[in-house]
Write a protein that holds these residues in place. Structure first.
Motif, mmCIF file in Angstrom:
data_model
loop_
_atom_site.group_PDB
_atom_site.id
_atom_site.type_symbol
_atom_site.label_atom_id
_atom_site.label_comp_id
_atom_site.label_asym_id
_atom_site.label_seq_id
_atom_site.Cartn_x
_atom_site.Cartn_y
_atom_site.Cartn_z
ATOM 1 N N PRO A 68 0.821 -1.222 0.000
ATOM 2 C CA PRO A 68 0.000 0.000 0.000
ATOM 3 C C PRO A 68 0.856 1.273 0.000
ATOM 4 O O PRO A 68 2.042 1.239 0.326
ATOM 5 C CB PRO A 68 -0.795 -0.127 1.307
ATOM 6 N N ALA A 69 0.212 2.381 -0.349
ATOM 7 C CA ALA A 69 0.896 3.685 -0.307
ATOM 8 C C ALA A 69 1.180 4.058 1.146
ATOM 9 O O ALA A 69 0.491 3.619 2.064
ATOM 10 C CB ALA A 69 0.011 4.734 -0.964
ATOM 11 N N GLY A 76 2.262 4.723 -3.673
ATOM 12 C CA GLY A 76 2.601 3.309 -3.506
ATOM 13 C C GLY A 76 3.803 2.938 -4.362
ATOM 14 O O GLY A 76 4.667 3.780 -4.632
#
Length: 318
Positions: A68-69, A76
């Motif tokens: 994930p970012a 990300g």
């Protein structure tokens, strides 16, 4: 999140299986190459070793893409796969040059080959490479996986050519057939890898996605009711299948509550017509001069009044 994770897990499983098959074939070609004293088979082992590296690189990229970012990587790791594809394609260019060089050397100084062993090991190679290429084809929409798919497809064709070449040498005794086939395969590998290099460089250099025309995007946005002008328009790719857009949009003076309808209209148009789902739209009530922060190419600039009132309607749709 589940929509992203499931294809990624499938991709990882396919790449793991591909690595295991490729490693087994590398060992087999090297061992049989030594036993038959066949330079062609030892070269094939080296060729497949580069494939093993390519698959490993893509596997690492797919792993990073699934992450994930965060505050350091706000988009990300979507470009991990693009970077892996670029490296893979660059190694393919080097590999095709090496194959062509070796083939020309073989034409000048013919090397006696053992065609029967060539054909048996190459048949196993066609089966292995063909299986991996078929598995990867399902995911070839991703530029990272497509670069590995082309690696394996190139190998399938080259090993098939080794069988044909082995048979021709067996029946005719003409050893020049082998290097001529190698040159044709090298040309095919070079042609496919240059296409990937161009595509990945365009993404890495923040270029407009190759299937989009900026003028069409601008016209579609300006067709939304309430939009007077679109300028400082930027469209770029986050990954091979993910596009983002940022733009200034001039609208008439109105209460902020009425702006949301225009914003929804723009976002629906961009999503439905261009599959652009990450947008940042800045509303303005007048034109925008270069001194006020526009950074579009000169021919795209819209020069307006000096009096500058900004309404910010930032939209982040995922």
């Amino acid at each position: 999140m589940h929509m992203v994770a499931t294809p990624n897990r499938k991709m990882q499983r396919v790449l793991q299986f591909s690595m295991a098959l490729t490693f087994a074939y590398v060992v087999a070609t090297f061992v049989f190459g030594l036993r038959a004293r066949s330079l062609a088979l030892i070269s094939e082992a080296g060729h497949n070793l580069s494939d093993l590296f390519a698959i490993l690189l893509s596997f690492v990229a797919v792993y990073f893409q699934a992450r994930p970012a965060n505050e350091q990587k706000t988009f990300g790791y979507q470009r991990a796969g693009v970077l892996a594809a670029f490296v893979n394609a660059a190694t393919l260019v080097v590999l095709s040059a090496w194959i062509a060089f070796e083939a020309i050397h073989r034409l000048a100084i013919p090397v006696p080959v053992q065609p029967r062993i060539m054909m048996v090991v190459a048949a196993a190679g066609v089966l292995m490479n063909g299986t991996v290429a078929t598995l990867l084809w399902r995911f070839s929409g991703d530029v990272n996986i497509r670069s590995v798919f082309l690696h394996m497809l190139g190998d399938t064709l080259s090993t098939a050519a080794v069988i044909v070449g082995g048979a021709a040498i067996l029946f005719t005794g003409m050893t020049w057939i082998d290097p001529i086939l190698s040159i044709i395969i090298a040309a095919m590998i070079l042609w496919s890898s240059i296409g990937i290099i161009r595509e990945t460089l365009n993404i890495l250099l923040e270029g407009t996605p190759r299937n989009l025309k900026l003028a069409s995007v601008r016209d579609a946005m300006q067709s939304v009711s309430g939009v007077l002008d679109v300028h400082d328009l930027h469209v770029w790719s986050l990954g091979s299948n993910s596009h983002a857009l940022a733009s200034h949009v001039t609208i008439a003076e109105m209460p902020m509550s009425e702006c949301s309808g225009i914003l929804d209209g723009i976002n629906c148009t961009l999503r439905d017509r261009f599959k652009i789902t990450h947008t940042t739209i800045q509303f303005e009530t007048t034109g925008c001069e270069t001194t006020h922060g526009c950074s579009a190419p000169p021919e795209l600039e819209a020069v307006g009044a000096h009096d500058h009132h900004h309404h910010h309607g930032h939209s982040h749709t995922h």
